[in-house]
Motif scaffolding. Structure first.
Motif, short mmCIF file in Angstrom:
data_model
loop_
_atom_site.label_atom_id
_atom_site.label_comp_id
_atom_site.label_asym_id
_atom_site.label_seq_id
_atom_site.Cartn_x
_atom_site.Cartn_y
_atom_site.Cartn_z
N HIS A 57 0.72 -1.39 0.20
CA HIS A 57 -0.23 -0.07 -0.25
C HIS A 57 1.08 1.63 0.15
N TYR A 58 2.33 1.12 0.68
CA TYR A 58 3.06 2.48 0.40
C TYR A 58 4.31 2.12 0.50
N ASP A 59 5.08 2.56 0.27
CA ASP A 59 7.11 2.54 0.05
C ASP A 59 7.31 3.05 1.15
N PRO B 124 -9.06 19.52 -3.47
CA PRO B 124 -10.20 19.91 -2.35
C PRO B 124 -10.53 19.19 -1.27
N MET B 125 -9.82 17.67 -1.78
CA MET B 125 -9.70 16.90 -0.61
C MET B 125 -8.67 17.29 0.38
N LEU B 126 -7.39 17.63 -0.02
CA LEU B 126 -5.93 17.65 0.35
C LEU B 126 -6.43 19.07 1.63
N THR B 127 -6.86 19.85 0.70
CA THR B 127 -6.87 21.24 1.17
C THR B 127 -7.64 21.16 3.00
N ALA B 128 -9.22 20.41 2.61
CA ALA B 128 -9.94 20.04 3.75
C ALA B 128 -9.31 19.21 5.01
N LYS C 49 -1.08 2.57 -5.24
CA LYS C 49 -1.15 1.57 -4.05
C LYS C 49 -2.38 1.54 -2.94
N ALA C 50 -2.62 2.96 -2.85
CA ALA C 50 -3.02 2.70 -1.55
C ALA C 50 -5.34 2.50 -2.05
N GLY C 51 -4.90 2.88 -3.41
CA GLY C 51 -6.61 2.08 -3.57
C GLY C 51 -6.96 2.86 -3.95
N SER C 52 -6.96 4.48 -3.62
CA SER C 52 -7.97 5.54 -4.13
C SER C 52 -7.19 6.51 -3.47
N MET D 222 -5.23 7.73 -0.16
CA MET D 222 -4.05 8.36 0.46
C MET D 222 -3.97 9.06 1.30
N LEU D 223 -5.11 9.76 2.02
CA LEU D 223 -5.03 10.60 2.84
C LEU D 223 -5.69 9.70 4.28
N LYS D 224 -5.83 8.60 4.30
CA LYS D 224 -6.59 7.70 5.56
C LYS D 224 -5.00 7.22 6.04
N LEU D 225 -4.14 6.73 4.20
CA LEU D 225 -2.95 5.99 4.86
C LEU D 225 -1.45 6.78 5.41
#
Length: 213
Positions: free
Chosen positions: A33-35, A67-71, A190-193, A197-200
């Protein structure tokens, strides 16, 4: 045009909500899921956890992610900061990177950063020249002469070089990508969406804080 951009923002947030169920924290796996970057790089001060966002203004995925990242960035705990870092794979990307750092120097990132994304993806402008980019700055309240004095300055050029060095150290091949504290690289593939990415990233931040192993 503002309604179109708001629609993208709403859609992005709905996407974030729709992926609220997925891989649990206990299931995040290195390599899957990540490197882990070997070697990593120093992202900031030793007492700060830096989340580096690698982006390109021309990337449609970065446009929907923003917008997702900003929030998400508004929920970061004390001692954690977000550091946008434009990727530079060609000459046009270098110009766009200079635009981002010029906005930082002039203190107008909050207005100009989304305006540059909007110009490309909503208004269908190429922003392939310095004059076109200058127009975006001026339209957002920046004096044209101030832009001219900054865009090719030593400070901006130095920031662009540092950003390029981070891209190389992180072995970034696509955008958007996230690197947590110069150690862990996260991509949507790798994260799936993008939401994952933000949850990881939250999970990796907690690891860096020593909250989980």
């Amino acid at each position: 045009m503002g309604q179109v951009f708001k629609a993208f923002s709403v859609a992005a947030m709905l996407t974030l909500i729709s992926f609220s169920f997925g891989v649990s924290a206990a299931e995040w796996k290195e390599g899957e899921h990540y490197d882990v970057l070997k070697p990593g790089f120093r992202a900031g001060a030793s007492d700060t956890i830096v989340v580096t966002e690698f982006f390109s203004y021309g990337c449609p995925h970065c446009f929907t992610f923003e917008p997702m990242l900003t929030a998400w960035s508004k929920t970061l705990p004390e001692g954690v900061e977000l550091q946008p870092s434009p990727v530079i794979f060609n000459a046009s990307m270098q110009l766009h990177a200079k635009a981002f750092y010029a906005a930082e120097v002039l203190g107008v990132v909050d207005t100009v950063h989304p305006a540059l994304f909007k110009a490309i993806h909503v208004q269908r402008q190429r922003l392939a020249s310095k004059d076109e980019i200058r127009g975006i700055f001026v339209a957002n309240g920046v004096d044209g002469e101030e832009f001219d004095n900054v865009i090719d300055s030593f400070g901006v050029s130095s920031q662009v070089r540092q950003s390029d060095a981070r891209v190389r150290a992180s072995q970034i091949s696509g955008t958007p990508s996230i690197v947590v504290n110069g150690k862990y690289r996260v991509s949507a593939r790798k994260a799936g969406s993008q939401a994952n990415m933000l949850k990881l990233a939250d999970h990796l931040i907690a690891m860096e804080q020593g909250q989980i192993e």
